[in-house]
Write an enzyme that holds these catalytic residues in place. Sequence first.
Site, short mmCIF file in Angstrom:
data_model
loop_
_atom_site.label_atom_id
_atom_site.label_comp_id
_atom_site.label_asym_id
_atom_site.label_seq_id
_atom_site.Cartn_x
_atom_site.Cartn_y
_atom_site.Cartn_z
N ASP A 45 0.82 -1.19 -0.08
CA ASP A 45 0.07 -0.06 0.05
C ASP A 45 0.90 1.29 0.09
O ASP A 45 0.43 2.29 -0.63
CB ASP A 45 -1.03 -0.05 1.28
CG ASP A 45 -1.90 -1.00 1.17
OD1 ASP A 45 -2.62 -1.22 0.15
OD2 ASP A 45 -2.56 -1.58 2.07
N ALA A 187 -5.34 11.16 21.07
CA ALA A 187 -4.95 11.25 22.44
C ALA A 187 -5.31 12.59 22.75
O ALA A 187 -4.24 13.50 23.14
CB ALA A 187 -3.36 10.97 22.67
P1 NAP Z 1 4.06 1.68 6.83
O1 NAP Z 1 4.57 2.11 8.33
O2 NAP Z 1 4.54 0.62 6.00
O3 NAP Z 1 2.32 1.92 7.05
C1 NAP Z 1 1.84 1.33 8.09
C2 NAP Z 1 0.98 0.21 7.39
O4 NAP Z 1 -0.45 0.74 6.90
C3 NAP Z 1 1.61 -0.60 6.44
O5 NAP Z 1 1.12 -2.06 6.82
C4 NAP Z 1 0.76 -0.31 5.23
O6 NAP Z 1 0.69 -1.39 4.28
C5 NAP Z 1 -0.64 0.02 5.63
N1 NAP Z 1 -1.58 0.62 4.71
C6 NAP Z 1 -1.32 1.90 4.28
N2 NAP Z 1 -2.26 2.25 3.62
C7 NAP Z 1 -3.45 1.73 4.09
C8 NAP Z 1 -4.76 1.55 3.77
N3 NAP Z 1 -5.22 2.53 3.21
N4 NAP Z 1 -5.42 0.57 4.44
C9 NAP Z 1 -4.88 -0.43 5.16
N5 NAP Z 1 -3.63 -0.35 5.64
C10 NAP Z 1 -2.97 0.55 4.98
O7 NAP Z 1 4.35 3.24 6.07
P2 NAP Z 1 3.82 3.57 4.68
O8 NAP Z 1 3.71 2.22 3.92
O9 NAP Z 1 4.36 4.47 3.97
O10 NAP Z 1 2.32 3.78 4.75
C11 NAP Z 1 2.00 5.36 5.20
C12 NAP Z 1 0.54 5.09 6.00
O11 NAP Z 1 0.89 4.56 7.27
C13 NAP Z 1 0.05 6.41 6.27
O12 NAP Z 1 -0.75 6.99 5.42
C14 NAP Z 1 -0.86 6.02 7.59
O13 NAP Z 1 -2.10 5.66 7.07
C15 NAP Z 1 -0.15 4.72 8.07
N6 NAP Z 1 0.29 4.90 9.30
C16 NAP Z 1 -0.24 4.36 10.51
C17 NAP Z 1 0.04 4.23 11.63
C18 NAP Z 1 -0.94 3.70 12.75
O14 NAP Z 1 -1.84 2.98 12.43
N7 NAP Z 1 -0.51 3.99 13.87
C19 NAP Z 1 0.93 5.50 12.22
C20 NAP Z 1 1.56 5.92 10.93
C21 NAP Z 1 1.27 5.83 9.75
P3 NAP Z 1 1.88 -1.91 3.35
O15 NAP Z 1 2.71 -2.69 4.25
O16 NAP Z 1 1.30 -2.77 2.25
O17 NAP Z 1 2.81 -0.77 2.95
#
Ligand code: NAP
Length: 272
Positions: A45, A187
Amino acid sequence: MNYVVVSRGDDDSNRMMHTFHHLAGIRGMTLNPEEPDIVISIGGDGTMLQAFHLYVHRLDRTSFVGIHTGHLGFFADWKAIELEQLIECVASSTPDNGMRQVHYPLVELEIVTSQGTRTHLALNEFTLKGVESTLVAQININDDLFEKFRGDGICISTPIGSTAYNKSLGGALLHPSLDVLQIAEIASINNRVYRTLGSSMVLPKHHHCDITPRPGQNLLLTLDHISEQRRDILSIRSRVSTQKISFARYRPFPFWRRVREAFLGYETNPDG
Ligand code: NAP
Ligand code: MN
């Protein structure tokens, strides 16, 4: 059909990219990184987020499709072993002869600083967070004061981004056919001075939300996978964009089935 491939850059994804170029050449497709009709993201993603931001300037002329080389993704729905089948689908359909597409809403944000105003689009979400201390900000909805926020930050997501960061914050999962954005708190602190709603909110098209941080704070702004620290943000306005992202969809893969497979792990009905 002009195409481009965006690879995550690992060996598996790069190998598949080379195979894609080879097979696409045989099928008469043209590699054109400047003006692609279709962008193929190979990886996860996160790779689709990169592809989106590389081609965000031509969303009206480009559709996206994802191949996953890790676990199943929300944006990457073709498996490595289906590569030939996918190329067959891509090569035999063009935007003019009825390539099937789905169009998903995006969040537009307008960042106002002393330098002027910049506009960005988010595919998943943007967040605003404090760096050394909590974020202190006033939140207005449709120009009315809504709340005075103090806490780690605010996350404003698209429906397709509702399964990403937003989900970790307890936000609702929204079907991407809804033209809305979601505001989730990160938070929040609640006391007599700072009082926030505590629940996520979903805003329809034509509504807007302004976040006005207390001046001079060191803030972290994230836009999908991109982040930057800034001290000069005066305000950020967000709304549902009039632009959408188009995904080429050659076979059905319903959103709720993706949700089930990604979060619950059932490939089929657990009773079946
Ligand atoms: P990453 O750290 O690899 O992303 C975190 C996880 O989110 C990965 O498993 C990624 O899948 C998954 N992901 C991304 N878009 C998604 C969606 N629309 N629906 C479900 N899962 C999704 O960093 P990254 O790949 O650069 O992705 C950036 C995204 O990470 C940000 O847009 C944000 O949504 C997310 N994120 C989440 C958190 C949290 O949940 N606490 C914190 C910071 C950022 P892949 O492994 O396939 O890339
Ligand atoms: Mn990732």
